[in-house]
Design a protein around this motif. Structure first.
Motif: not given
Length: 501
Positions: A190-205
């Protein structure tokens, strides 16, 4: 079983896969959230409901790590906790903990209904019981304290639906159980859209209080939330105040189905709830006595004990088994809020002590308020992440950090093989090779997978997780695949490769 494969979890195997993109390029939002478990996704959903833009940055797949490997109880009944909290924090603060857990249960049901998330939420009483006369007074005290704090607690003697007699139990009504992976993934959708995002396989380094960097992109934001089990790196020093523990989990078909959720007060600990699969099979979701991550002998012993205990329920062969981890806070309450009293750091949540469903949701409710500039949340009187209570947990602090020191200097080279050739197929060991500490596993084909045994977080020696075939850090809970790739932190860099072949 593949190393680090999250589908060894029953919950993950019975949930549809998520398909969120990898972070690429530059993204700007109001709030960046590192971690896509119950804390991160719930915080994001609440913030979006408040009109904020969010970006969730998940290192692997949403909802499939610690949350997707839990026993998934929506309950304020946390074994024997309230008399401990009252003794350490006083009645008023213990009441705040109780209020937060009950509010979290209601919030989960509200969010699932409001956003059309199908998560098998089922109302179910929760019990903490004893079969040991020495713990009866403790159960009676827990009921008395819990009722005084406003919780739905009653004292029960005799039959509570288990296939053996108990001497006393505290029963909490109005509790529930659910499917954790479907719940978190459903909210995430329910989150993506209107300026919001969900990213997977994206490790913070890399990270700053207003920026999150991965190998493929950057998120800039007004606030950064670390919803990462334990804050990454050395943020806030929580690695010295919350101690990792691992729990064996077995899912097996059962004929004796208990009509509630249960945990005992004495040791060894046994926790059970049931779940009915789409094919009509009823499974026990059972957890056993905790142990230090990477301590293989304890792991084997505790799995064997849990498997034996499940015979009480006429259990069939284990369909799934895995090891889950959590952190025990030094003074018995989670750390939630700003990592710095100056409020120029990160928003964090850690130390749920294996009760991360209600605590994680309560944490999200607090973090969402703080991220939007609201100060003075009442629950922070007990959860404040900057509190210092050395007297409450001082003895445990000393003991745990002596254990860390032993692992740092190489005091845990307990494995017997001394060379790759000496490894049998299916065997792992930590050994000295040319002066280096090496973690090696020989698979069933005879291929050796060898990586540095030195955890990239703070230099402790890792230990072998035989069930999941991972290398786990006993000091601060980081987990690594056979390849050395990070499963979850606080480490963010992989173990160095030594040899494969």
């Amino acid at each position: 079983m593949a190393s680090g494969d999250d589908d060894n979890s029953y919950w993950n195997a019975t949930a549809a896969p998520t398909r969120f993109p990898q972070l690429a390029g530059e993204v700007h939002v109001d709030v960046a959230i590192i971690g896509g478990g119950i804390v991160g996704i719930t915080t994001a959903r609440l913030l979006k409901d408040m009109g904020k833009t969010v970006a969730v940055v998940e290192a692997r797949r949403v909802g499939r790590e610690v949350t997707g490997k839990s026993t998934a109880k929506m309950t304020s009944q946390h074994a024997i906790i309230y008399q401990t909290l009252e003794r350490k924090f006083g009645e008023d603060r213990a009441r705040l903990y109780a209020e937060a857990q009950e509010a979290a249960i209601r919030e989960m049901s509200r969010l699932a209904a409001a956003h059309g998330v199908s998560a098998d939420i089922e109302e179910m009483p929760a019990f903490c019981y004893t079969r040991d006369e020495k713990h009866v007074a403790e159960i009676e005290k827990e009921v008395e304290v819990a009722r005084r704090l406003g919780l739905p607690a009653t004292l029960v003697r005799g039959d509570i639906g288990l296939p053996y007699e108990v001497l006393a139990a505290v029963r909490f009504d109005g509790q529930a159980q659910f499917h954790p992976t479907r719940y978190v993934a459903g909210l995430a959708e329910t989150l993506p859209g209107n300026g919001s995002h969900v990213f997977e396989n994206s490790r913070a380094v890399d990270w700053e209080p207003t920026r999150v960097v991965t190998d493929t992109g950057t998120v800039t934001a007004g606030v950064v939330v670390m919803a990462t089990h334990l804050p990454l790196g050395q943020v806030g020093g929580y690695y010295a105040m919350a101690y990792p523990k691992a729990e064996p989990v077995i899912v097996a078909p059962i004929r004796h189905v208990p009509p509630g959720m249960y945990i005992n007060a004495e040791q060894p600990s046994h926790s059970i709830r049931a779940h009915r699969a789409p094919d009509g099979t009823t499974y026990a979701i059972a957890a056993g006595q905790s142990f230090k991550p990477g301590h293989t002998d304890e792991e084997r012993q505790n799995f064997a004990d849990l498997e034996h205990w499940l015979e009480n329920f006429d259990a069939g062969p284990a369909a799934y088994r895995w090891v889950n981890e959590d952190y025990t806070p030094m003074d018995s309450a989670p750390f939630i809020g700003w990592s710095s009293s100056a409020k120029d750091g990160y928003l964090v949540a850690t130390g749920f002590d294996a009760w991360g469903i209600s605590n994680g949701t309560a944490a999200a409710m607090i973090l969402a308020d703080l991220a939007t500039g609201k100060d003075g949340h009442a629950w922070l009187d007990i959860f404040d992440a900057t509190r210092v209570k050395p007297m409450a947990g001082g003895g445990e602090f000393v003991k745990e950090n002596l254990s860390v020191a032993a692992h740092l200097v190489g005091g845990y080279l307990a494995s017997k093989p001394k060379s790759f050739e000496a490894l049998a197929p299916g065997q792992a060991a930590v050994m000295k090779i040319d002066g280096d500490n090496v973690a090696a596993f020989k698979d069933e084909t005879g291929t050796v997978h060898a990586v540095s045994a030195v955890c990239t977080h703070m230099g402790c020696l890792v230990g072998w997780n035989e069930t999941d075939r991972t290398w786990d850090c006993p000091c601060h809970g980081s987990r690594f695949e056979l390849s050395g790739r990070v499963i979850h932190g606080p480490a963010t860099r992989p173990l160095g490769s030594k040899i494969t072949g």
